[in-house]
Write an enzyme that holds these catalytic residues in place. Sequence first.
Site, PDB file in Angstrom:
ATOM      1  CD  GLU A 112      54.975  26.872 -87.706  1.00  0.00           C
ATOM      2  OE1 GLU A 112      54.659  28.063 -87.871  1.00  0.00           O
ATOM      3  OE2 GLU A 112      54.588  26.179 -86.736  1.00  0.00           O
ATOM      4  CD  GLU A 149      49.727  29.110 -86.461  1.00  0.00           C
ATOM      5  OE1 GLU A 149      49.950  28.149 -85.720  1.00  0.00           O
ATOM      6  OE2 GLU A 149      50.638  29.734 -87.076  1.00  0.00           O
TER       7      GLU A 149
END
Length: 396
Positions: free
Chosen positions: A249, A365
């Site tokens: 990520e 998220e």
Amino acid sequence: MEGQQEQKPDASARRRTRSKNRTTRSDPVNKPSPVRKQRRKTPKTTPNDKTAQLSTRLKRKNSTAKRQTPPKRKKGVREKEDDKKDNKDISQRAPNYPQPWGSSQKYVGAHLSIQGGIWKAVLEAKRIGARAFGLFLRSQRSWSCKPLDKEGAEKFQRACQEYGFESHFILPHSPYLMNLGSPKSDVFLKSRVMLVEELVRCQQLGLTMYNIHPGSCVGGISVTECVKRIADGINYAHSEVPGITVVLENMSCQGSTIGGRFEELRDIIGHVTDKSRIGVCLDTCHAFAAGHNLAEKYGLKHMLDDFSRIVGLDYLKAVHLNDSKGEVGCRLDRHENIGRGHIGLEGFRQIMNEPRFDGIPMILETPYSPDYEDYSEEIDLLYSLCADRGRMGRNL
């Protein structure tokens, strides 16, 4: 003598008489002794007798425990009832409107809880109208955890099959404790072991990708050395567990984290031996905080052009969809609900109409908001921004 008065005993004689009388009444010798209870004579016990007594006490104890314990259900009954209840809940709570994605090639979902059983994340994804989802595979607060329950893993796979969630649209996330770039040998080794355990869990669940934060040098080593340590940890996990792609990520350049610059991701990939099992997940909040202005008209295009040139689009495996509380280049990892941060709705309109994001999981998220009951409203909002969707977005 006649005519003489009878002599009375003197005072001392009277005292002696009273004293003698008191002694007679209270004399313990003359007082009858109380009847005492006879102690039962316990016969001498042999070892066999003691064993029999112990056996009797255990039987009495067990019989009491049985009276207090409810009768056990037959094996499998409760689990079948739970499955029926879960399926019933989905059918009752599923949205009545058509699926929000229309003809869009975007696979939007959310990071979901596994509370109550890991298969619950699949049921929740179905309920909120998601086409993809993320989840943790273990507790975030401990290095150690119990092995994955075999029955729970089977229920997870059955639910994915029943509701049409393919493995390449499910992106589990690593615990935040993991730091493959740590200069501390104990933290590095524990992180490496944790990554192996997590990849094994992916295998047990039938998943093919696993997302990690690359790590941090915590100011103890150089970026170059940290990059090599991260790659070493991935190579070790690959050698232990086949078939799972590790997805790096991008980060926000906050502190000493690695991965905020595309060059750092490229260098990690360069040190990974099996390049068919390494990829990248682009987080929109992290990219914005690192300096990519996704709020501008051509901001997304410029970022993806840079990514393609430095890393390569073949490594793009997923997207995390988050608005940003901080301004562009703030280097702060502060997620915000879609359209309420500095990226804004127009920024996400560009994202939802970008063809290079077609066919990969796009996971929300965003933080909890009292205005949203769950992720379904933000999923619907994002799909409403698609040009091929033809629906107006919700009012914010």
